[in-house]
Design an enzyme around this catalytic site. Structure first.
Site, mmCIF file in Angstrom:
data_model
loop_
_atom_site.group_PDB
_atom_site.id
_atom_site.type_symbol
_atom_site.label_atom_id
_atom_site.label_comp_id
_atom_site.label_asym_id
_atom_site.label_seq_id
_atom_site.Cartn_x
_atom_site.Cartn_y
_atom_site.Cartn_z
ATOM 1 N N ALA A 65 0.869 -1.175 0.000
ATOM 2 C CA ALA A 65 0.000 0.000 0.000
ATOM 3 C C ALA A 65 0.908 1.228 0.000
ATOM 4 O O ALA A 65 2.068 1.155 0.423
ATOM 5 C CB ALA A 65 -0.886 -0.021 1.236
ATOM 6 N N GLY A 110 0.580 -5.066 0.826
ATOM 7 C CA GLY A 110 -0.655 -5.091 0.035
ATOM 8 C C GLY A 110 -0.466 -5.765 -1.316
ATOM 9 O O GLY A 110 -1.425 -6.270 -1.901
ATOM 10 N N GLU A 113 -0.811 -9.342 -0.669
ATOM 11 C CA GLU A 113 -2.244 -9.566 -0.402
ATOM 12 C C GLU A 113 -3.039 -9.600 -1.706
ATOM 13 O O GLU A 113 -3.975 -10.383 -1.849
ATOM 14 C CB GLU A 113 -2.764 -8.467 0.536
ATOM 15 N N GLU A 133 4.701 -5.467 7.085
ATOM 16 C CA GLU A 133 3.971 -4.423 7.816
ATOM 17 C C GLU A 133 4.491 -4.189 9.227
ATOM 18 O O GLU A 133 4.534 -3.048 9.691
ATOM 19 C CB GLU A 133 2.469 -4.764 7.881
#
Ligand code: CO8
Length: 258
Positions: A65, A110, A113, A133
């Site tokens: 992200a 992300g 993911e 993260e």
């Protein structure tokens, strides 16, 4: 289709989507999610698209992200950004056609993911997977804490989530996160070959396989088997795909799918 971050190209019923924000390692921002939501909506209504392939431009698939977009968010905005991505990835996962991740490079946070919301993953030897993260004082927010243990196992997932270790394609293959590893310059050709092979099968059968396998994974064996029996039956009868496929076999000809 006209987007700023996504590049799209259709070849023989295969939609190739390239995430293209290479200066920021294809990091996922709000614009990406808006474009992806729009694309998913269009794909869900376009019966000419049989398989979707997602890859990244440059040396990353997606490096996570967008940290610059997230850094000043408050608690509510943080949760909202998590839900935005969770919804997009869930809708991607729920598309009735197969979605393949062609992982060309870094798939972190992300980005990893996103690969896990695809039906399966083919990786270049240059791919690197990780959930970093905790290095940032965060946890995955696009359901990575949930999908990683389902795709591998709880111990492997907790190990990767807690250590933030980056693993290469061979280790990703070993733990079952990826299904095949290719040389970087053959990755897209290999993935397109796999996509075309799938696109040549009975299209209803492919959609049923996805729906039943995915829904059944969240159910008891008996409930999943009941779902399978219903879907199996739906492929029989006059003018059905199963009738055409089985007749073609018996008549020693190629099936003609509708
Ligand atoms: N966000 C924003 N920008 C990024 C990101 C990112 N995730 N990753 C890389 N960039 C930018 C860098 O800031 C740099 O920009 P600039 O050139 O302007 O300085 C540019 O991309 C190139 O990056 P590097 O110079 O670092 O390139 P390297 O080849 O040296 O390193 C790495 C590549 C290893 C990929 C490195 O960039 C890196 O570690 N990136 C961050 C990886 C990361 O921590 N990802 C997880 C992010 S958090 C996350 O994904 C949470 C998901 C759930 C969110 C839920 C919502 C709340």
């Amino acid at each position: 289709m006209d987007y700023q971050i996504l590049q799209t190209e259709i070849q023989d019923g295969i939609l190739l989507v390239t995430i293209s924000r290479p200066k920021a390692m294809n990091a996922l921002n709000t614009r990406f999610f808006n474009e992806m939501d729009d694309l998913i909506e269009k794909v869900s209504k376009d019966s000419s698209i049989k398989v979707m392939v997602i890859t990244g431009e440059g040396k990353a698939f997606v490096a996570g992200a967008d940290i610059a977009e997230m850094v000043n968010k408050n608690k509510e905005e943080g949760s909202a950004f998590s839900r935005l991505g969770q919804n997009t990835f869930r809708n991607l996962e729920k598309l009735d056609i197969p979605v393949i991740a062609a992982v060309n490079g870094f798939a972190l946070g992300g980005g990893m993911e996103l690969t896990m919301a695809c039906d399966f993953r083919i990786a270049s030897t240059k791919a690197k997977f990780g959930q970093p993260e905790v290095n940032l004082g965060l946890i995955p927010g696009y359901a990575g804490t949930q999908r990683l243990s389902r795709l591998t196992n709880l111990g492997t997932a907790l190990y990767l989530l807690m250590t933030a270790d980056m693993i290469g394609a061979d280790d990703a293959l070993r733990i079952g996160l990826v299904q095949k590893v290719c040389e970087p310059d053959t990755l897209l050709d290999e993935v397109m070959k796999i996509a075309k092979n799938i696109a040549s099968k009975g299209p209803q059968a492919i959609k049923k396989v996805k729906a039943v396998a995915r829904q059944g994974y969240e159910m008891s064996l008996d409930e999943g088997a009941a779902l399978e029996a219903k879907a199996f039956g739906s492929l029989f009868g006059d003018n059905s795909e199963g009738r055409e496929g089985m007749s073609a076999f018996l008549e020693k000809r190629k099936p003609e799918w509708k």
